[in-house]
Design a protein around this motif. Structure first.
Motif, PDB file in Angstrom:
ATOM      1  N   VAL A 206     -15.855  -2.987 -37.758  1.00 24.34           N
ATOM      2  CA  VAL A 206     -14.807  -3.835 -37.802  1.00 24.34           C
ATOM      3  C   VAL A 206     -14.544  -4.311 -36.719  1.00 24.34           C
ATOM      4  O   VAL A 206     -14.689  -4.267 -35.853  1.00 24.34           O
ATOM      5  CB  VAL A 206     -13.160  -3.512 -38.853  1.00 24.34           C
ATOM      6  CG1 VAL A 206     -12.356  -4.106 -38.589  1.00 24.34           C
ATOM      7  CG2 VAL A 206     -13.529  -2.652 -40.263  1.00 24.34           C
ATOM      8  N   ARG A 207     -13.692  -5.717 -36.487  1.00 15.71           N
ATOM      9  CA  ARG A 207     -13.315  -6.398 -35.818  1.00 15.71           C
ATOM     10  C   ARG A 207     -12.517  -7.411 -35.587  1.00 15.71           C
ATOM     11  O   ARG A 207     -12.383  -7.816 -36.460  1.00 15.71           O
ATOM     12  CB  ARG A 207     -14.769  -7.965 -35.186  1.00 15.71           C
ATOM     13  CG  ARG A 207     -14.178  -8.028 -33.513  1.00 15.71           C
ATOM     14  CD  ARG A 207     -16.025  -8.606 -33.138  1.00 15.71           C
ATOM     15  NE  ARG A 207     -16.063  -8.878 -31.634  1.00 15.71           N
ATOM     16  CZ  ARG A 207     -14.897 -10.210 -31.375  1.00 15.71           C
ATOM     17  NH1 ARG A 207     -14.645 -10.556 -31.462  1.00 15.71           N
ATOM     18  NH2 ARG A 207     -15.114 -10.274 -29.587  1.00 15.71           N
ATOM     19  N   LEU A 208     -11.471  -6.948 -34.967  1.00 14.28           N
ATOM     20  CA  LEU A 208     -10.079  -6.955 -34.761  1.00 14.28           C
ATOM     21  C   LEU A 208     -10.092  -8.749 -34.516  1.00 14.28           C
ATOM     22  O   LEU A 208     -10.171  -8.972 -32.852  1.00 14.28           O
ATOM     23  CB  LEU A 208      -9.186  -6.349 -34.653  1.00 14.28           C
ATOM     24  CG  LEU A 208      -8.813  -5.368 -35.681  1.00 14.28           C
ATOM     25  CD1 LEU A 208      -7.392  -4.410 -34.956  1.00 14.28           C
ATOM     26  CD2 LEU A 208      -9.090  -5.558 -37.502  1.00 14.28           C
ATOM     27  N   VAL A 209      -9.649  -9.864 -34.884  1.00 13.58           N
ATOM     28  CA  VAL A 209      -9.875 -11.247 -34.020  1.00 13.58           C
ATOM     29  C   VAL A 209      -8.450 -12.377 -33.637  1.00 13.58           C
ATOM     30  O   VAL A 209      -7.699 -11.685 -34.939  1.00 13.58           O
ATOM     31  CB  VAL A 209     -10.781 -12.058 -34.125  1.00 13.58           C
ATOM     32  CG1 VAL A 209     -12.383 -11.458 -33.710  1.00 13.58           C
ATOM     33  CG2 VAL A 209     -10.566 -12.373 -36.073  1.00 13.58           C
ATOM     34  N   GLU A 210      -8.036 -12.736 -32.913  1.00  9.18           N
ATOM     35  CA  GLU A 210      -6.896 -13.559 -33.032  1.00  9.18           C
ATOM     36  C   GLU A 210      -7.682 -14.636 -34.094  1.00  9.18           C
ATOM     37  O   GLU A 210      -6.592 -15.052 -34.570  1.00  9.18           O
ATOM     38  CB  GLU A 210      -6.776 -14.282 -31.632  1.00  9.18           C
ATOM     39  CG  GLU A 210      -5.716 -12.678 -30.734  1.00  9.18           C
ATOM     40  CD  GLU A 210      -4.402 -12.432 -31.257  1.00  9.18           C
ATOM     41  OE1 GLU A 210      -3.547 -12.927 -32.226  1.00  9.18           O
ATOM     42  OE2 GLU A 210      -4.326 -11.304 -31.196  1.00  9.18           O
ATOM     43  N   GLU A 211      -8.606 -14.844 -33.537  1.00 11.70           N
ATOM     44  CA  GLU A 211      -9.001 -16.036 -34.106  1.00 11.70           C
ATOM     45  C   GLU A 211     -10.559 -16.451 -34.323  1.00 11.70           C
ATOM     46  O   GLU A 211     -10.860 -15.981 -33.579  1.00 11.70           O
ATOM     47  CB  GLU A 211      -8.974 -17.963 -33.283  1.00 11.70           C
ATOM     48  CG  GLU A 211      -7.077 -18.235 -32.663  1.00 11.70           C
ATOM     49  CD  GLU A 211      -6.535 -18.793 -33.926  1.00 11.70           C
ATOM     50  OE1 GLU A 211      -7.215 -19.245 -34.752  1.00 11.70           O
ATOM     51  OE2 GLU A 211      -5.298 -18.566 -33.484  1.00 11.70           O
ATOM     52  N   PHE A 212     -11.175 -17.104 -35.681  1.00 10.55           N
ATOM     53  CA  PHE A 212     -12.730 -17.379 -35.674  1.00 10.55           C
ATOM     54  C   PHE A 212     -13.502 -18.462 -34.474  1.00 10.55           C
ATOM     55  O   PHE A 212     -12.432 -19.490 -34.217  1.00 10.55           O
ATOM     56  CB  PHE A 212     -12.721 -17.576 -37.313  1.00 10.55           C
ATOM     57  CG  PHE A 212     -12.113 -15.714 -37.886  1.00 10.55           C
ATOM     58  CD1 PHE A 212     -10.981 -16.735 -39.121  1.00 10.55           C
ATOM     59  CD2 PHE A 212     -12.911 -15.079 -38.209  1.00 10.55           C
ATOM     60  CE1 PHE A 212     -10.905 -15.780 -39.749  1.00 10.55           C
ATOM     61  CE2 PHE A 212     -12.267 -13.900 -38.891  1.00 10.55           C
ATOM     62  CZ  PHE A 212     -11.239 -14.810 -39.614  1.00 10.55           C
ATOM     63  N   PRO A 213     -14.312 -18.455 -34.759  1.00  5.34           N
ATOM     64  CA  PRO A 213     -14.608 -19.491 -33.791  1.00  5.34           C
ATOM     65  C   PRO A 213     -15.229 -20.350 -34.642  1.00  5.34           C
ATOM     66  O   PRO A 213     -16.061 -20.445 -36.476  1.00  5.34           O
ATOM     67  CB  PRO A 213     -16.680 -19.120 -32.471  1.00  5.34           C
ATOM     68  CG  PRO A 213     -16.603 -17.554 -33.739  1.00  5.34           C
ATOM     69  CD  PRO A 213     -15.030 -16.946 -35.020  1.00  5.34           C
ATOM     70  N   MET A 214     -14.460 -21.706 -34.774  1.00  7.60           N
ATOM     71  CA  MET A 214     -14.446 -22.831 -36.400  1.00  7.60           C
ATOM     72  C   MET A 214     -14.756 -23.635 -35.191  1.00  7.60           C
ATOM     73  O   MET A 214     -14.964 -24.608 -34.555  1.00  7.60           O
ATOM     74  CB  MET A 214     -12.685 -23.090 -36.438  1.00  7.60           C
ATOM     75  CG  MET A 214     -11.824 -21.610 -36.547  1.00  7.60           C
ATOM     76  SD  MET A 214     -12.557 -21.339 -38.489  1.00  7.60           S
ATOM     77  CE  MET A 214     -11.090 -22.387 -39.045  1.00  7.60           C
ATOM     78  N   THR A 215     -15.863 -24.751 -36.066  1.00  7.92           N
ATOM     79  CA  THR A 215     -15.951 -26.549 -35.958  1.00  7.92           C
ATOM     80  C   THR A 215     -14.468 -27.271 -36.852  1.00  7.92           C
ATOM     81  O   THR A 215     -13.785 -26.237 -36.820  1.00  7.92           O
ATOM     82  CB  THR A 215     -16.761 -26.815 -37.307  1.00  7.92           C
ATOM     83  OG1 THR A 215     -16.020 -26.775 -38.447  1.00  7.92           O
ATOM     84  CG2 THR A 215     -18.161 -25.630 -36.922  1.00  7.92           C
ATOM     85  N   VAL A 216     -14.176 -28.154 -35.686  1.00  5.13           N
ATOM     86  CA  VAL A 216     -13.321 -29.177 -36.166  1.00  5.13           C
ATOM     87  C   VAL A 216     -12.770 -29.506 -37.615  1.00  5.13           C
ATOM     88  O   VAL A 216     -11.402 -28.977 -37.729  1.00  5.13           O
ATOM     89  CB  VAL A 216     -13.365 -30.300 -35.449  1.00  5.13           C
ATOM     90  CG1 VAL A 216     -12.021 -31.373 -36.055  1.00  5.13           C
ATOM     91  CG2 VAL A 216     -12.727 -30.307 -33.662  1.00  5.13           C
ATOM     92  N   THR A 217     -13.619 -29.217 -38.475  1.00  3.28           N
ATOM     93  CA  THR A 217     -13.359 -28.735 -40.066  1.00  3.28           C
ATOM     94  C   THR A 217     -13.139 -27.878 -40.473  1.00  3.28           C
ATOM     95  O   THR A 217     -13.134 -28.197 -41.377  1.00  3.28           O
ATOM     96  CB  THR A 217     -14.787 -29.688 -40.183  1.00  3.28           C
ATOM     97  OG1 THR A 217     -15.769 -29.243 -40.212  1.00  3.28           O
ATOM     98  CG2 THR A 217     -14.379 -30.950 -40.491  1.00  3.28           C
TER      99      THR A 217
ATOM    100  N   ILE B 135     -15.386 -21.702 -40.240  1.00  3.79           N
ATOM    101  CA  ILE B 135     -15.783 -20.643 -39.581  1.00  3.79           C
ATOM    102  C   ILE B 135     -17.418 -20.845 -38.892  1.00  3.79           C
ATOM    103  O   ILE B 135     -19.026 -20.827 -40.251  1.00  3.79           O
ATOM    104  CB  ILE B 135     -15.445 -19.379 -40.127  1.00  3.79           C
ATOM    105  CG1 ILE B 135     -14.195 -19.128 -40.625  1.00  3.79           C
ATOM    106  CG2 ILE B 135     -16.409 -18.115 -39.153  1.00  3.79           C
ATOM    107  CD1 ILE B 135     -14.056 -19.287 -41.504  1.00  3.79           C
ATOM    108  N   ARG B 136     -18.099 -20.713 -37.593  1.00  2.00           N
ATOM    109  CA  ARG B 136     -19.043 -20.835 -37.755  1.00  2.00           C
ATOM    110  C   ARG B 136     -19.827 -19.173 -37.476  1.00  2.00           C
ATOM    111  O   ARG B 136     -19.603 -18.270 -36.410  1.00  2.00           O
ATOM    112  CB  ARG B 136     -18.721 -21.144 -36.060  1.00  2.00           C
ATOM    113  CG  ARG B 136     -18.964 -22.914 -35.736  1.00  2.00           C
ATOM    114  CD  ARG B 136     -18.983 -23.021 -33.965  1.00  2.00           C
ATOM    115  NE  ARG B 136     -18.264 -24.099 -33.410  1.00  2.00           N
ATOM    116  CZ  ARG B 136     -19.448 -25.261 -33.561  1.00  2.00           C
ATOM    117  NH1 ARG B 136     -20.666 -25.177 -34.489  1.00  2.00           N
ATOM    118  NH2 ARG B 136     -18.601 -26.070 -33.267  1.00  2.00           N
ATOM    119  N   LYS B 137     -20.715 -19.313 -38.386  1.00  2.43           N
ATOM    120  CA  LYS B 137     -20.780 -17.583 -38.455  1.00  2.43           C
ATOM    121  C   LYS B 137     -21.974 -17.850 -37.856  1.00  2.43           C
ATOM    122  O   LYS B 137     -22.624 -16.330 -36.878  1.00  2.43           O
ATOM    123  CB  LYS B 137     -21.489 -17.440 -40.212  1.00  2.43           C
ATOM    124  CG  LYS B 137     -20.084 -17.657 -41.475  1.00  2.43           C
ATOM    125  CD  LYS B 137     -20.437 -16.618 -42.392  1.00  2.43           C
ATOM    126  CE  LYS B 137     -19.038 -16.299 -43.074  1.00  2.43           C
ATOM    127  NZ  LYS B 137     -19.144 -15.602 -44.193  1.00  2.43           N
TER     128      LYS B 137
END
Ligand code: AMP
Length: 548
Positions: free
Chosen positions: A510-521, A524-526
């Motif tokens: 498990v990794r707790l995060v504030e945000e996911f890496p996202m594209t502008v649309t 989620i950038r898996k």
């Protein structure tokens, strides 16, 4: 023989056989004084007559700048009214609008300007931390074909518009008369989560009709006011949003230049919007706004959620707490203008949550075995293929890449994995690449994500696979907690899952995060998540090796 996974969207409503400019002119003639566009932040508003007049002025400005039919004009800006005026202005003379992602930086900007041979660039000056002007100036000397740059909200924009004032109406009418609706009008660089971005090239016919039918299925009329927090640079904004509205005489409402959950809720409330668009993470953020319950969202009746899979829990809250009882789910991709399937107004909760709807009017969808290319029986997973008016002309100047995705029978191979049900509704089970194989078991991250959304402390979650010596791959859950929820660790999560989902589906890490890496649309950038987690886990195992 079992029924095969093929559906055709037979429809009595004909396709629109006209250009984007002609369609806007028809709407403006029908309802000149009806509100077309509202920019909440600046307070600017215009009617359909004014939008048409403004777009024509922009078109004349393009002609004065030496832009001809087929020339490429790029726009690099967050959402603003000028974006819309340029979208229609370029369409009026047949210039090809190149949408540039506002999240791009110099190397990506340079790549797309060169790849599509842009002659004129319209750019924002700056927004938040993005200094667009500085990036444009850095890139400009390296893009030889680029003849002119116009900055929105700067004297260069006014000069650009004014320069066309001497161009007579006859010139514009002649330019319009020389257009055909099958000609290219728009290039959209696809998200580019891997490799170089590819320029999906779309015609008037592609996007005008897709916008028209998406909005038609939502039952749009001139009474609809559509709040668009989704980016114009992507089909979600400029096709499903802008063209959806203008084909039906509805009103475009721009809540903010870039997504802002508070500004979105405020815009819905103040502008009495009837429809709201977003990718699921946007709705999740809106539902999590502090004091959410104080916003009056009762004007909403419909909207669209698309771009990635919508968790069931989120859909339930959107319907109950945002009053969007008729909200639609749409599935598609840029290369198909974009929408291929959409839910219908009368669909029940199950259809709206477990599926992405059924085939769009005039479109064909089939599900094939990716290895053999044969259509699979209903209920069997395979790759989604789409054919019809909505399939792009091709990737700009990339015939080989085009041939890799569009076969000789004109089917677009989406790379998405889905099942078609007996009733023709489609259930996306993952991307072909988004499949985790652990110890020989196929795991679709989607399924695990859906389950983890039912955890009371989880606000958002994305599941990926990372390499593992023993099992080949192991699951990692990236979790965004609800405000003030206690931290969850892998053991706590396992306890929650134990006995409720199969053991091999329980995330190991498990990794707790504030945000996911996202594209502008909002995707989620898996790929990026996988890299981060793989590196982190390698460090952990290296540390263990030292201490044991
Ligand atoms: P784009 O070209 O940026 O619009 O991305 C298209 C991709 O987004 C598709 O190939 C799907 O993988 C994904 N996608 C779009 N809509 C949905 C949806 N409703 N559910 C699941 N995935 C979706």
């Amino acid at each position: 023989m079992a029924k095969l996974s093929y559906a055709h969207g037979a429809s009595e409503r004909p396709l629109l056989g006209e250009t984007i400019g002609a369609n806007l002119a028809a709407t403006a003639a029908r309802q000149p004084d009806h509100e077309a566009l509202v920019d909440v932040r600046s307070g600017r508003r215009c009617t359909y007559a004014e939008l048409l007049q403004w777009s024509r002025r922009v078109a004349r400005g393009l002609v004065a700048a030496g832009v001809d039919k087929g020339d490429r004009v790029a726009i690099w800006s967050p959402n603003c009214p000028e974006w819309v005026a340029l979208q229609f202005g370029s369409a009026l003379i047949g210039a090809i609008l190149v949408n540039v992602n506002p999240a791009y930086r110099t190397s990506e900007l340079e790549y797309v300007l060169r790849q599509s041979g842009v002659k004129l660039l319209v750019s924002a000056v700056s927004y938040r931390t993005s200094d667009y002007r500085a990036m444009v100036e850095e890139v400009r000397p390296r893009v030889t074909g680029l003849q002119q740059v116009v900055f929105i909200g700067d004297p260069t924009w006014n000069e650009f518009e004014a320069a066309g004032d001497d161009i007579g109406d006859g010139v514009l009418a002649e330019a319009e008369a020389n257009l055909a609706f099958d000609e290219p009008i728009n290039i959209q660089y696809t998200s580019g989560t891997t490799g170089f971005p590819k320029g999906a090239t779309l015609s008037h016919h592609n996007i005008l009709n897709n916008g028209f039918f998406v909005a038609d299925l939502l039952g749009y009329t001139d009474a609809d006011r559509v709040c668009l927090p989704v980016p114009f640079y992507h089909c979600f904004g400029m096709v499903m949003g802008n063209l959806g509205c203008t084909t039906h005489g509805s009103t475009i409402v721009i809540p903010a230049p870039l997504f802002d959950p508070v500004a979105t809720l405020q815009a819905v409330q103040e502008e009495r919007c009837t429809s709201l668009y977003g990718v699921p993470t946007m709705f999740i953020a809106e539902l999590a706004v502090e004091g959410f319950e104080r916003y009056d969202l009762t004007s909403l009746r419909t909207g669209l959620m698309a771009g990635s899979l919508c968790p069931v829990e989120v859909m339930k809250r959107v319907q109950a707490e945002m009053h969007m009882t008729e909200v639609g789910i749409a599935y598609g991709m840029t290369e198909t203008s974009p929408v291929s399937t959409q839910t219908r107004a009368g669909d029940d909760l199950e259809q709206r949550t477990a599926t992405v709807g059924c085939v769009m009017p005039h479109v064909e969808v089939k599900i094939v075995d990716p290895d053999t290319g044969l259509v699979v029986p209903v209920g069997t997973p395979g790759e989604v293929c789409t054919r019809g008016y909505s399939v792009m002309l091709g990737y700009w100047d990339e015939p080989e890449m085009t041939a890799e995705v569009i076969d000789p029978a004109r089917w677009m191979h989406t790379g998405d994995l889905a099942m078609m049900r007996e009733d023709g509704y489609v259930n996306i089970v993952g991307r072909i690449k988004d499949l985790v194989i652990r110890g020989g078991e196929n795991i679709y991250p989607r399924e695990i994500e859906e389950f983890l959304y039912t955890h009371p402390d989880v606000a958002d979650v994305a599941v990926i696979g990372v390499p593992d010596e023993k099992y080949g791959e192991e699951l990692v859950a990236w979790i965004k907690l609800r405000p003030s929820a206690p931290p969850i660790d892998a053991a706590g999560l396992r306890e929650f899952c134990q006995g409720r989902i199969a053991h091999h589906k329980i995330p190991r890490y498990v990794r707790l995060v504030e945000e996911f890496p996202m594209t502008v649309t909002g995707k989620i950038r898996k790929v990026e998540m996988r890299q981060v987690s793989t590196e982190e886990l390698e460090l952990i195992s290296a540390a263990r090796t030292v201490t044991t």
